[in-house]
Design a protein around this motif. Structure first.
Motif, PDB file in Angstrom:
ATOM      1  N   PHE A  14       0.861  -1.176   0.000  1.00  0.00           N
ATOM      2  CA  PHE A  14       0.000   0.000   0.000  1.00  0.00           C
ATOM      3  C   PHE A  14       0.899   1.228   0.000  1.00  0.00           C
ATOM      4  CE2 PHE A  14      -2.305   3.299   2.381  1.00  0.00           C
ATOM      5  CZ  PHE A  14      -3.409   3.433   1.571  1.00  0.00           C
ATOM      6  N   ARG A  15       0.786   2.054  -0.999  1.00  0.00           N
ATOM      7  CA  ARG A  15       1.602   3.264  -1.086  1.00  0.00           C
ATOM      8  C   ARG A  15       0.702   4.480  -1.112  1.00  0.00           C
ATOM      9  NH1 ARG A  15       7.043   1.636  -3.695  1.00  0.00           N
ATOM     10  NH2 ARG A  15       6.755  -0.580  -3.673  1.00  0.00           N
ATOM     11  N   ASN A  16       0.960   5.321  -0.099  1.00  0.00           N
ATOM     12  CA  ASN A  16       0.226   6.564  -0.030  1.00  0.00           C
ATOM     13  C   ASN A  16       1.181   7.597   0.567  1.00  0.00           C
ATOM     14  OD1 ASN A  16      -1.722   8.457  -0.132  1.00  0.00           O
ATOM     15  ND2 ASN A  16      -3.097   7.497   1.341  1.00  0.00           N
ATOM     16  N   TYR A  17       1.244   8.764  -0.013  1.00  0.00           N
ATOM     17  CA  TYR A  17       2.174   9.785   0.429  1.00  0.00           C
ATOM     18  C   TYR A  17       1.437  11.046   0.829  1.00  0.00           C
ATOM     19  CZ  TYR A  17       5.536   6.787  -1.918  1.00  0.00           C
ATOM     20  OH  TYR A  17       6.301   5.713  -2.300  1.00  0.00           O
ATOM     21  N   ILE A  18       1.959  11.682   1.873  1.00  0.00           N
ATOM     22  CA  ILE A  18       1.436  12.977   2.307  1.00  0.00           C
ATOM     23  C   ILE A  18       2.629  13.918   2.417  1.00  0.00           C
ATOM     24  CG2 ILE A  18       0.330  14.232   4.183  1.00  0.00           C
ATOM     25  CD1 ILE A  18      -1.004  11.665   5.026  1.00  0.00           C
ATOM     26  N   GLU A  19       2.536  15.077   1.831  1.00  0.00           N
ATOM     27  CA  GLU A  19       3.594  16.070   1.974  1.00  0.00           C
ATOM     28  C   GLU A  19       3.289  16.931   3.186  1.00  0.00           C
ATOM     29  OE1 GLU A  19       5.068  18.533  -1.178  1.00  0.00           O
ATOM     30  OE2 GLU A  19       4.717  16.933  -2.628  1.00  0.00           O
TER      31      GLU A  19
END
Length: 167
Positions: A14-19
């Motif tokens: 599962f890949r999810n990014y938050i800046e």
């Protein structure tokens, strides 16, 4: 009835990014101040330099204290001579015990004054209170400093933390 499709479940990443914007802050971030009011005569640290706890970062003009110690040392030498002479006389049953005790007291008092002056002499050195890196130097040779005013900042780069705001 409602038609339902079945999909077999298979493991996947599962890949999810938050800046997030944040800043790096040190656990130990110390503003270094002078302990005495004087003029800076030597600067021994610069921005980016690694320093250790107790390391001298700057020297303040301590001539008045040094001259006072020299004067007290002369007095101590004289008081010691007088005490030794009075002690020798007392051993020969010449003089009074009060004269001996007075000479001894004078000698010990001057030694205590020298000790106090030596303690004050150390206040004319600006030292690093922690191990770290010099982050900021707000000091120049010839500049007058006062106790409580920041002269340098030392940051311990071994204990950092990141602070970010999510929202």
């Amino acid at each position: 009835m409602i038609p339902v499709d079945l999909t077999p479940v298979t493991p996947s990443v599962f890949r999810n990014y938050i800046e997030v914007q944040g800043k790096v802050d040190a656990e130990e971030n110390v503003n270094v101040t002078a302990e005495a009011a004087a003029v800076v005569t030597g600067l021994y640290a610069s921005v980016g330099q690694h320093v250790t706890r107790g390391q001298v970062l700057a020297q303040l003009d301590d001539n008045v204290i040094r001259n006072g110690i020299a004067q007290l040392q002369t007095q101590a030498d004289f008081a010691k001579t007088m005490y030794e002479k009075q002690k020798n006389l007392w051993a020969q049953n010449i003089g009074t015990e009060v004269q001996l005790l007075t000479a001894k007291n004078n000698y010990e008092n001057v030694l205590k004054q020298i000790s106090v002056q030596n303690s004050q002499l150390d206040m004319y050195k600006i030292k690093s209170p922690i191990n770290g890196i010099v982050d900021e130097v707000d000091l120049k040779v010839g500049q007058a400093v006062s106790p409580g005013l920041a002269t340098m900042r030392v940051v311990n780069d071994r204990q950092l933390k990141v602070k970010g705001q999510i929202g």
